[in-house]
Scaffold this motif. Structure first.
Motif, PDB file in Angstrom:
ATOM      1  N   LEU A  18       0.679  -1.269  -0.071  1.00 17.03           N
ATOM      2  CA  LEU A  18      -0.021   0.179   0.089  1.00 17.03           C
ATOM      3  C   LEU A  18       0.832   1.125   0.041  1.00 17.03           C
ATOM      4  CD1 LEU A  18      -2.705  -1.134   2.699  1.00 17.03           C
ATOM      5  CD2 LEU A  18      -3.079  -0.799   0.259  1.00 17.03           C
ATOM      6  N   SER A  20       1.896   2.754   2.426  1.00 14.20           N
ATOM      7  CA  SER A  20       1.308   3.714   3.356  1.00 14.20           C
ATOM      8  C   SER A  20       1.010   3.198   4.745  1.00 14.20           C
ATOM      9  CB  SER A  20       0.056   4.411   2.820  1.00 14.20           C
ATOM     10  OG  SER A  20      -0.716   4.953   4.019  1.00 14.20           O
ATOM     11  N   THR A  22      -0.963   4.522   6.847  1.00 20.64           N
ATOM     12  CA  THR A  22      -2.078   4.827   7.290  1.00 20.64           C
ATOM     13  C   THR A  22      -3.185   4.012   6.489  1.00 20.64           C
ATOM     14  OG1 THR A  22      -1.632   7.125   7.401  1.00 20.64           O
ATOM     15  CG2 THR A  22      -4.039   6.481   7.051  1.00 20.64           C
ATOM     16  N   ARG A  23      -2.753   3.596   5.210  1.00 19.75           N
ATOM     17  CA  ARG A  23      -3.663   2.730   4.569  1.00 19.75           C
ATOM     18  C   ARG A  23      -3.614   1.093   5.165  1.00 19.75           C
ATOM     19  NH1 ARG A  23      -2.728   6.015  -0.036  1.00 19.75           N
ATOM     20  NH2 ARG A  23      -0.911   4.591  -0.774  1.00 19.75           N
ATOM     21  N   GLU A  26      -5.495   1.025   8.185  1.00 21.78           N
ATOM     22  CA  GLU A  26      -7.019   0.760   8.133  1.00 21.78           C
ATOM     23  C   GLU A  26      -7.197  -0.806   7.563  1.00 21.78           C
ATOM     24  OE1 GLU A  26      -7.702   3.678   5.158  1.00 21.78           O
ATOM     25  OE2 GLU A  26      -7.544   5.291   6.481  1.00 21.78           O
ATOM     26  N   VAL A  27      -6.562  -1.286   6.660  1.00 17.62           N
ATOM     27  CA  VAL A  27      -6.807  -2.472   6.008  1.00 17.62           C
ATOM     28  C   VAL A  27      -6.802  -3.848   7.208  1.00 17.62           C
ATOM     29  CG1 VAL A  27      -6.224  -4.363   4.734  1.00 17.62           C
ATOM     30  CG2 VAL A  27      -6.255  -2.145   3.761  1.00 17.62           C
ATOM     31  N   PHE A 159     -12.997   0.822  -2.270  1.00 13.83           N
ATOM     32  CA  PHE A 159     -12.257   1.917  -2.697  1.00 13.83           C
ATOM     33  C   PHE A 159     -12.824   2.989  -3.462  1.00 13.83           C
ATOM     34  CE2 PHE A 159     -11.094  -1.148  -5.575  1.00 13.83           C
ATOM     35  CZ  PHE A 159     -10.869  -0.727  -6.889  1.00 13.83           C
ATOM     36  N   ASP A 276      -9.189  -6.728   0.527  1.00 20.10           N
ATOM     37  CA  ASP A 276      -7.728  -6.066   0.743  1.00 20.10           C
ATOM     38  C   ASP A 276      -6.772  -6.010  -0.572  1.00 20.10           C
ATOM     39  OD1 ASP A 276      -8.652  -5.815   3.306  1.00 20.10           O
ATOM     40  OD2 ASP A 276      -7.569  -7.720   4.258  1.00 20.10           O
ATOM     41  N   LYS A 279      -7.759  -2.976  -2.613  1.00 21.94           N
ATOM     42  CA  LYS A 279      -7.233  -1.940  -1.910  1.00 21.94           C
ATOM     43  C   LYS A 279      -5.821  -1.874  -1.960  1.00 21.94           C
ATOM     44  CE  LYS A 279     -10.477  -1.732   1.993  1.00 21.94           C
ATOM     45  NZ  LYS A 279     -10.630  -1.665   3.504  1.00 21.94           N
ATOM     46  N   SER A 280      -4.972  -2.725  -2.161  1.00 23.49           N
ATOM     47  CA  SER A 280      -3.619  -2.765  -2.262  1.00 23.49           C
ATOM     48  C   SER A 280      -3.347  -2.372  -3.523  1.00 23.49           C
ATOM     49  CB  SER A 280      -2.972  -3.925  -1.837  1.00 23.49           C
ATOM     50  OG  SER A 280      -3.183  -5.025  -2.787  1.00 23.49           O
ATOM     51  N   ALA A 283      -4.086   1.198  -4.748  1.00 19.63           N
ATOM     52  CA  ALA A 283      -3.052   2.166  -4.081  1.00 19.63           C
ATOM     53  C   ALA A 283      -1.858   2.153  -4.665  1.00 19.63           C
ATOM     54  CB  ALA A 283      -3.024   1.881  -2.546  1.00 19.63           C
TER      55      ALA A 283
END
Length: 284
Positions: A18, A20, A22-23, A26-27, A159, A276, A279-280, A283
């Motif tokens: 990610l 990050s 932060t991200r 969250e995940v 997302f 997940d 999401k990755s 990002a």
């Protein structure tokens, strides 16, 4: 050397994917400070710096890039070991919007298989409307689609996808000629938003290529035949966003939403892995 902390290795993989803290937090449903602590302990144990961190960027170090593949293999082996007592084969049928599936599909399928080798995933890639219809008729266990506004409270937003005017560099639009488009046709909500934006900006357009799926639309763009309305993430190699170059209007973002009525732990875990993974990828 003591055995590696699997939670720390998992944290490293997600942060690397990610880019990050932060991200990743969250995940993984944790805090940035907890991830930082796990990563620091992992680096101390390995005696290697795995990530380079600045206020604006997180990226792999040279040693982190070497360790990443091994870390993925370790996590995959762990998932398979945990699933070894659930050897019963199970089939899940999942529908995915063809507009959000690009060249990353093999990596997505590999991650799903590593999560649960005994879980047979049947994926059906089609338009969002077709996928949702199949889901509502009970033909799918889950659906991952571009958000329909009237369903906002029924699914989980995974997302937000950004779309762009994709074409080859140095695109030459002749004066007086309408903008040639590559779209999925009138049934596509993303196409509707794009042509509405062009009409409001007073820009003439024409559809010269109509196909299904990001790969097909991207092929027309890569060949220089048209400007494709695509998710930035799915744009083919050798193409760029020509929005600013051609002074085209910005395109609205779209939410990507997961619908599923699955309640058993094994299926929920598979759906979380799918979410997940997307999401990755989004990002990256």
């Amino acid at each position: 050397m003591k055995a590696l902390d699997l939670d720390a290795v998992k944290a490293f993989v997600f942060i690397a994917d990610l880019q990050s803290f932060t991200r990743a937090a969250e995940v993984l449903d944790t805090t940035q400070s907890a991830l930082s602590l796990k990563l620091r302990r992992l680096e101390e144990q390995l005696g290697r710096r795995l990530l380079e961190r600045t206020p604006r960027q997180v990226r792999l170090s040279a040693e982190g890039a070497v360790f990443l593949d091994a870390a993925r293999s370790l996590m995959g082996a762990h998932e398979r070991a945990v699933a070894s007592f659930e050897a019963e084969r199970r089939r899940l049928t999942i529908g995915i919007s063809q507009m959000i599936v690009g060249s990353e599909l093999p990596a997505l399928l590999r991650r799903m298989n590593e999560h649960d080798p005994h879980l047979l995933i049947e994926m059906r890639v089609a338009g969002s409307r077709e996928v949702m219809q199949a889901y509502e008729e009970g033909a799918l266990d889950a659906a991952l689609v571009v958000q329909a506004d009237n369903r906002r409270n029924q699914g989980e937003t995974i997302f937000t996808e950004s779309f762009a005017w994709i074409g080859v560099p140095h695109w030459d639009l002749r004066p007086g000629q309408p903008l040639p488009l590559s779209t999925q046709g009138e049934s596509c909500g993303i196409r509707a938003a794009a042509v509405r934006a062009l009409d409001e900006a007073g820009i003439a357009w024409t559809e010269v290529f109509i196909g299904k799926g990001a790969a097909v639309l991207g092929a027309a763009a890569a060949a220089g035949l048209a400007i494709a309305v695509l998710a930035r993430r799915t744009a083919p190699s050798g193409t760029i966003d020509l929005g600013q170059v051609l002074s085209l209007p910005s395109l609205p973002t779209q939410e990507v939403v997961l619908y599923s009525a699955l309640n058993d732990r094994r299926s929920r875990n598979a759906m979380r892995t799918l979410a997940d993974a997307f999401k990755s990828l989004s990002a990256a």
